[in-house]
Design an enzyme around this catalytic site. Structure first.
Site, short mmCIF file in Angstrom:
data_model
loop_
_atom_site.label_atom_id
_atom_site.label_comp_id
_atom_site.label_asym_id
_atom_site.label_seq_id
_atom_site.Cartn_x
_atom_site.Cartn_y
_atom_site.Cartn_z
N ASP A 66 0.87 -1.18 0.00
CA ASP A 66 0.00 0.00 0.00
C ASP A 66 0.90 1.23 0.00
O ASP A 66 2.13 1.10 -0.08
CB ASP A 66 -0.90 0.00 1.24
N ASP A 123 -3.25 4.40 2.88
CA ASP A 123 -3.58 4.74 4.27
C ASP A 123 -3.20 6.20 4.50
O ASP A 123 -2.11 6.61 4.09
CB ASP A 123 -2.78 3.88 5.26
N ASP A 143 1.46 4.71 2.40
CA ASP A 143 1.07 5.32 3.67
C ASP A 143 1.44 6.80 3.69
O ASP A 143 2.57 7.15 3.36
CB ASP A 143 1.79 4.61 4.83
#
Ligand code: CTP
Ligand code: MN
Ligand code: MN
Length: 500
Positions: A334, A424, A336
């Site tokens: 992902d 995120d 962040d």
């Protein structure tokens, strides 16, 4: 030799100090007590160095008592020094750091006690101390990941991959002890600037127990490990690994479904009694995309999109990349980010508005928003692995190929021109910035050990919000990550050296 390096700086600030008297009020480092070995150093030089250290806020003991934490010696060969130390009849000797003058020099230059590193230790091997005591080992790799420098270059990937398979397998069985043991062992090997070629080469390394050594021995000898191969071919391991690869499915759910006899995605999707939650539905919907690694170029493109959204809402929005990409990784699962504003109390609204804007742009595929539960009065939090309380969101965004240098990462035969990516974002208030940044940069193992180190070695509690000193009963303010390392008495470790 030392005078040539620190001498001039010292003479500019002469201070009359009565020999043997530590003047109160000047002490900066209460938990460090030095003792300088006069042997070889000589009396006048010892007195000079004592004054120097005291002028910088160090406690220097005139006599070698049980309270001493650091024994500093110059030009002593190890055997003779240890024989002399042993003769003092100290119970606490095994706990003391016996260091070379280079540690002292470094500490004076930094203006604070630096962490003891290999090069600071007295050379030669240690003679055995009194029975039952373990001396502070010479030339050690620290048992704490936060005292090791770990880049993305892993010289022991074959071994660490094997340990990680076993760690994960124990995690699936909820056996925390062995899981952590294999994680720690993997982390130690990742920090080595050399490849382990023989078991003998690892004998001074921490965190390697009998079991990890047995696995290592097999791999070094045969190139493979029976235990690892057995795990990899284990049906339960394979199924749990498959199920937990879906966004929204954790080990507990995976295990429950496995016990009900489900073995494949088709089994899950065809089972009428299973109600997938929204997260899991999205997980299946975008499975191909979000199980494909995110590249640096894609992370940069997402950074631009979120930065633009933030600035459109308030020009003083601050965006920083954290997680694996801040540690210099080429790929991540992902991306962040930390997003905030210097305006007090406006960070939560900023995040909400950014999410809204991404929605209006039609690129918000999934959003799990978690409002702030932050309350300074409820700190310090004793649950260290607990989630932090800042406003945050777990997103899936649609990333257009046109926004990415070189286009998006695609599966074979995929011509959609976009992909889904997990993102995120956390939004701490500005005065918590350093703690949040440190906490979200990771790696997980690095964070765990920072907290363990704080607790075990410093009587302090660290989490993503704050650092609390249990001895002083106060919170320690920090503007930068460097401040936090300094509070902990640790050498600063750069983000790209935190891939523990
Ligand atoms: N983190 C956290 N609280 C959360 C989620 C994550 O403090 N609710 C921290 C983790 O401790 C970790 C960092 O955020 O240190 C990044 O988490 P993650 O994205 O899961 O891992 P990465 O190290 O970025 O690895 P990857 O490249 O696979 O994303
Ligand atoms: Mn990440
Ligand atoms: Mn993450």
């Amino acid at each position: 030799m030392l005078q040539a390096r620190v001498g001039p700086g010292v003479r500019k600030r002469p201070r009359p100090v009565e020999a043997g008297v530590q003047r109160q009020g000047e002490v900066k480092f209460r938990d460090v007590r030095l003792y300088l070995v006069e042997r070889k150093m000589g009396r006048s030089r010892r007195s000079f160095l004592t004054q120097l250290a005291r002028s910088k806020g160090f406690i220097v003991e005139d006599v070698l008592s049980e309270e001493v934490t650091h024994v500093v010696s110059e030009d002593n060969e190890a055997a003779g020094l240890w024989a002399w130390l042993k003769g003092r009849g100290l119970k606490e000797l095994p706990k003391m750091q016996v260091v070379d003058i280079s540690w002292f020099t470094d500490s004076m230059r930094e203006g604070k006690p630096v962490a003891v590193e290999t090069r600071h230790c007295i050379q030669d091997t240690l003679p055995t101390l009194s029975e039952g005591s373990t001396p502070t080992p010479v030339a050690t790799v620290s048992q704490y990941a936060c005292q090791r420098r770990t880049t993305t270059e892993n010289n022991n990937k074959i071994l660490t991959d094997a340990f990680e398979v076993l760690a994960e397998s124990y995690e699936f069985s909820e056996m925390e002890g062995p899981c952590l043991a294999f994680r720690r062992a993997a982390s130690v090997l990742k920090s080595l600037p050399w490849a382990v070629q023989s078991l003998g080469a690892t004998q001074d390394l921490p965190c390697l127990g009998e079991r990890t050594k047995a696995v290592m021995e097999e791999i070094l000898q045969y190139g493979r490990s029976f235990e690892v191969e057995k795990t990899l071919s284990d049906e339960r391991y394979q199924t749990l690994k498959l199920f937990t690869s879906v966004f929204g499915i954790g080990p507990k759910t995976a295990d429950r479904w496995h016990r009900r006899g489900l073995r494949s995605f088709t089994d899950i999707l065809a089972e009428p009694s299973i109600q997938l939650n929204r997260m899991q539905q999205t997980g299946f919907l975008h499975y191909g995309d979000i199980s494909r690694a995110v590249s640096k170029a894609e992370a940069r493109a997402l950074g631009n999109i979120i930065d633009e959204a933030g600035r459109a809402i308030t020009p003083d929005a601050v965006l920083a990349v954290t997680g694996g990409f801040r540690r210099g990784k080429e790929f991540g699962h992902d991306v962040d980010f930390l997003l905030t504003t210097p305006q007090r109390g406006k960070e939560e609204g900023l995040l909400v508005n950014v999410i809204d804007r991404l929605k209006q742009q039609g690129i918000l595929l999934y959003c799990d928003y978690q409002a702030s539960t932050f309350d300074m009065d409820k700190l310090p939090c004793h649950r260290f692995e607990a989630m932090d309380q800042f406003p945050k969101c777990f997103l899936i965004l649609r990333l257009e190929g046109g926004c990415v240098e070189g286009g998006v990462q695609r599966a074979e035969g995929d011509d959609r021109g976009w992909r889904a990516v997990r993102v995120d974002i956390v939004s701490p208030p500005m005065e918590r910035y350093a703690y949040a940044l440190l906490g979200w940069t990771g790696s997980r193992q690095f964070e765990r050990d920072l907290r363990r180190y704080a607790r075990m070695e410093r009587r302090m509690l660290l989490d993503n919000h704050a650092l609390y000193d249990k001895t002083k009963e106060e919170f320690l303010a920090a503007e930068t990550e460097k401040d936090i390392f300094a509070h902990l008495g640790l050498e600063y470790i750069e983000p790209w050296q935190r891939n523990a």
